[in-house]
Design an enzyme around this catalytic site. Structure first.
Site, PDB file in Angstrom:
ATOM      1  N   LYS A  10       5.435   6.112   1.635  1.00 26.13           N
ATOM      2  CA  LYS A  10       4.869   7.113   0.792  1.00 26.13           C
ATOM      3  C   LYS A  10       3.974   6.865  -0.294  1.00 26.13           C
ATOM      4  O   LYS A  10       4.042   5.390  -0.536  1.00 26.13           O
ATOM      5  CB  LYS A  10       6.255   7.822   0.061  1.00 26.13           C
ATOM      6  N   LEU A 142       4.753   1.169  -1.490  1.00 27.23           N
ATOM      7  CA  LEU A 142       4.423   2.279  -0.605  1.00 27.23           C
ATOM      8  C   LEU A 142       5.749   2.514   0.004  1.00 27.23           C
ATOM      9  O   LEU A 142       5.830   3.208   1.045  1.00 27.23           O
ATOM     10  CB  LEU A 142       3.385   1.873   0.602  1.00 27.23           C
ATOM     11  N   GLY A 143       6.857   2.395  -0.688  1.00 29.27           N
ATOM     12  CA  GLY A 143       8.223   2.781  -0.243  1.00 29.27           C
ATOM     13  C   GLY A 143       8.652   2.117   0.880  1.00 29.27           C
ATOM     14  O   GLY A 143       9.467   2.574   1.974  1.00 29.27           O
ATOM     15  N   SER A 144       8.304   0.780   0.936  1.00 32.05           N
ATOM     16  CA  SER A 144       8.955  -0.069   2.379  1.00 32.05           C
ATOM     17  C   SER A 144      10.190   0.095   2.352  1.00 32.05           C
ATOM     18  O   SER A 144      11.304  -0.070   3.433  1.00 32.05           O
ATOM     19  CB  SER A 144       8.483  -1.528   2.191  1.00 32.05           C
ATOM     20  N   SER A 145      11.064  -0.237   0.992  1.00 33.35           N
ATOM     21  CA  SER A 145      12.577  -0.215   0.931  1.00 33.35           C
ATOM     22  C   SER A 145      13.131   1.136   1.498  1.00 33.35           C
ATOM     23  O   SER A 145      14.405   1.146   2.044  1.00 33.35           O
ATOM     24  CB  SER A 145      12.993  -0.702  -0.243  1.00 33.35           C
ATOM     25  N   ASP A 201      11.964   8.261  -3.203  1.00 32.67           N
ATOM     26  CA  ASP A 201      11.483   7.531  -2.087  1.00 32.67           C
ATOM     27  C   ASP A 201      12.062   7.786  -0.701  1.00 32.67           C
ATOM     28  O   ASP A 201      11.527   8.057   0.293  1.00 32.67           O
ATOM     29  CB  ASP A 201      11.393   6.303  -2.085  1.00 32.67           C
TER      30      ASP A 201
HETATM   31  N1  LIG Z   1      10.633  -4.149   7.262  1.00 29.86           N
HETATM   32  C1  LIG Z   1      11.583  -4.798   6.463  1.00 29.86           C
HETATM   33  N2  LIG Z   1      12.192  -5.908   6.996  1.00 29.86           N
HETATM   34  C2  LIG Z   1      12.984  -6.339   5.839  1.00 29.86           C
HETATM   35  N3  LIG Z   1      13.075  -6.099   4.584  1.00 29.86           N
HETATM   36  C3  LIG Z   1      12.527  -4.926   3.965  1.00 29.86           C
HETATM   37  C4  LIG Z   1      11.594  -4.446   4.903  1.00 29.86           C
HETATM   38  N4  LIG Z   1      11.107  -3.367   4.365  1.00 29.86           N
HETATM   39  C5  LIG Z   1      11.714  -3.411   2.914  1.00 29.86           C
HETATM   40  N5  LIG Z   1      12.592  -4.661   2.923  1.00 29.86           N
HETATM   41  C6  LIG Z   1      13.402  -4.654   1.898  1.00 29.86           C
HETATM   42  O1  LIG Z   1      12.893  -3.884   0.827  1.00 29.86           O
HETATM   43  C7  LIG Z   1      12.542  -4.751  -0.394  1.00 29.86           C
HETATM   44  C8  LIG Z   1      11.153  -4.377  -1.083  1.00 29.86           C
HETATM   45  O2  LIG Z   1      11.610  -3.221  -1.816  1.00 29.86           O
HETATM   46  P1  LIG Z   1      10.699  -2.862  -3.122  1.00 29.86           P
HETATM   47  O3  LIG Z   1      11.567  -1.701  -3.548  1.00 29.86           O
HETATM   48  O4  LIG Z   1      10.771  -3.943  -4.108  1.00 29.86           O
HETATM   49  O5  LIG Z   1       9.237  -2.293  -2.848  1.00 29.86           O
HETATM   50  P2  LIG Z   1       8.739  -1.209  -1.966  1.00 29.86           P
HETATM   51  O6  LIG Z   1       9.809  -0.236  -1.565  1.00 29.86           O
HETATM   52  O7  LIG Z   1       7.859  -1.685  -1.062  1.00 29.86           O
HETATM   53  O8  LIG Z   1       8.028  -0.448  -3.323  1.00 29.86           O
HETATM   54  P3  LIG Z   1       8.158   0.809  -4.096  1.00 29.86           P
HETATM   55  O9  LIG Z   1       9.719   0.636  -4.101  1.00 29.86           O
HETATM   56  O10 LIG Z   1       7.726   0.438  -5.573  1.00 29.86           O
HETATM   57  O11 LIG Z   1       7.836   1.965  -3.326  1.00 29.86           O
HETATM   58  C9  LIG Z   1      12.218  -6.291   0.344  1.00 29.86           C
HETATM   59  O12 LIG Z   1      12.458  -7.271  -0.502  1.00 29.86           O
HETATM   60  C10 LIG Z   1      13.048  -6.349   1.373  1.00 29.86           C
HETATM   61  O13 LIG Z   1      14.563  -6.752   0.815  1.00 29.86           O
HETATM   62  C1  LIG Z   2       9.516   3.340  -9.893  1.00 32.41           C
HETATM   63  C2  LIG Z   2      10.084   4.213  -8.989  1.00 32.41           C
HETATM   64  O1  LIG Z   2       9.920   5.644  -9.711  1.00 32.41           O
HETATM   65  C3  LIG Z   2       9.443   4.660  -7.772  1.00 32.41           C
HETATM   66  C4  LIG Z   2       9.154   3.406  -6.857  1.00 32.41           C
HETATM   67  O2  LIG Z   2       8.468   3.952  -5.852  1.00 32.41           O
HETATM   68  C5  LIG Z   2      11.408   3.970  -8.523  1.00 32.41           C
HETATM   69  C6  LIG Z   2      12.439   5.244  -8.172  1.00 32.41           C
HETATM   70  O3  LIG Z   2      12.118   6.187  -8.375  1.00 32.41           O
HETATM   71  O4  LIG Z   2      13.475   4.826  -7.520  1.00 32.41           O
HETATM   72 MG   LIG Z   3      11.327   0.495  -2.992  1.00 30.62          MG
END
Ligand SMILES: Nc1ncnc2c1ncn2[C@@H]1O[C@H](COP(=O)(O)OP(=O)(O)OP(=O)(O)O)[C@@H](O)[C@H]1O
Ligand SMILES: C[C@@](O)(CCO)CC(=O)[O-]
Ligand SMILES: [Mg+2]
Length: 384
Positions: A10, A142-145, A201
């Protein structure tokens, strides 16, 4: 039986961080996915295997060992989405440490705890192999978690007794009645990774489209505007959990100032919704709307800077795009990660190419993605 689930990443158009504190945010799914394939193995195989292709880590736990570690908690198996207690996280961490998690990748361990919690809660102790791979940059805003938790929950629920899916369906299909349950489980996974997620997210990853999200309530926004964004990855690693905690700490230190800033961010989210839902009657009206969105992005970025979530790399991108009279803001948690640049309809391909060349000369990576597509999907493999 094998199933694959995929869930999109996202972009947050307005309102990140403010949304954690009950203010509105506007987010859109993008057409970059995390996929989770789940294959149940015969009962005598006695292991749960997890292959994380993006980070090059494999895990294999014997069911006997998982039961031993989790037994004092009673059966984790649960029909309703349940939070993982801090004591359980400690037990899950022991299971992960036994597999010699490399110190250099320790920041990724919470994703494995989330896996173990979702797996044992939804499927109990069934032997299986789970393979995860993603088109999204990890930990880059980009919301990988969320995509990881949504795809994982969808795959697990698809093979559980909790949902009744027609397994003879061919190809990808979108989740319908079961989407709400997937979303709730994914939120429990996000809590393990993020600490205090707002839920925006996982909701946009589950349901797709453009959404407004406030205090746990999602509203679908039907955008009538062609939205083009350049996404620039600073490649500066950061961790959403730490950034969210820093903002909360600043709010505790300066409650009244922070409330004003967060309310100003909410006002920007509201303006975004009004503008993208309006019908531009002609090109002049469209470019006026694009100009307003650009200004709101600049103001949103300024407010995000004031709450301490910008970064030198983000500022470099802002200064560069400003030379082209293009507005930008960080997206997601900030602190590095990705920056969005609005590409109004009048901006030519040649200008965008020049901008990309300049941004990439700093070592950043630029790309575009389809905005506002489908949410989580499932596909059963009938050959196995
Ligand atoms: N494809 C994947 N394989 C394994 N772990 C993953 C994967 N995608 C996400 N993760 C987990 O999610 C964590 C990253 O989440 P984090 O919320 O910090 O970043 P994001 O979701 O990419 O960014 P945001 O929350 O700002 O959108 C990684 O450290 C890992 O634990
Ligand atoms: C920083 C934040 O607002 C967005 C992360 O993509 C955290 C959340 O809403 O959970
Ligand atoms: Mg995240």
């Amino acid at each position: 039986m094998e199933v694959t689930a995929r869930a999109p990443g996202k972009i947050i158009l307005a309102g990140e961080h403010a949304v954690v504190h009950g203010c509105a945010a506007v987010a859109s799914s993008i057409d970059l996915y995390t996929s989770v394939s789940l294959r149940l193995r015969s009962e005598d195989e006695d292991t749960i295997k997890l292959l994380l292709n993006d980070i090059g880590l494999d895990f294999s736990w014997s069911i006997r060992r998982i039961k031993e570690v989790l037994s004092h908690l009673g059966s984790p198996f649960s029909l309703t989405p349940t939070p993982c207690s801090p004591e359980t996280v400690t037990s899950l961490a022991a299971l992960v440490e036994e597999q010699r998690f490399p110190e250099s990748k320790i920041g990724l361990a919470s994703g494995v705890y989330a896996f173990l919690w979702l797996y044992t809660s939804i499927l109990g102790f069934k032997p299986a192999t789970v393979v995860v791979s993603s088109e999204l940059p990890l930990g880059a805003g980009l919301g990988s978690s969320a995509a990881y938790c949504v795809a994982l929950s969808a795959a697990l629920l698809a093979l559980s007794a909790s949902v009744d899916l027609d397994k003879s369906q061919k190809g990808w299909f979108t989740l319908k009645a079961e989407a709400e349950l997937v979303n709730k489980w994914a939120f429990e996974g996000e809590k393990i990774i993020h600490g205090r997620p707002s839920g925006v997210d996982n909701s946009v990853s589950t349901f797709g489209n453009v959404i407004k999200f406030k205090s746990g309530v999602m509203t679908r926004i039907d955008s009538n505007m062609p939205l083009r964004m350049l996404i620039t990855n600073t490649k500066v690693g950061r961790d959403t959990k730490a950034l969210v905690a820093n903002v909360s700490a600043r709010k505790s230190r300066h409650p009244s100032v922070m409330c004003s800033v967060l309310n100003a961010i909410e006002a920007i989210s509201d303006e975004w919704c009004t503008i993208i839902q309006s019908h531009a009657v002609d090109d002049l009206c469209l470019s006026a709307n694009e100009e307003k969105l650009g200004e709101f992005m600049e103001m949103n970025q300024g407010l995000l800077f004031s709450i301490g979530v910008s970064h030198a790399s983000i500022e470099t991108i802002l200064q560069t795009t400003m030379k082209y009279k293009l507005a930008s803001k960080l997206t997601g948690a900030g602190g590095g990660g990705c920056v969005l640049t609005l590409l109004p309809t009048h901006v030519s391909g040649a200008v965008i190419d020049k901008l990309v060349e300049e941004l990439e000369s700093f070592g950043f990576q630029c790309f575009t993605a389809g905005i506002g597509g489908k949410g989580a999907q499932i596909s059963f493999d009938h050959s196995s």
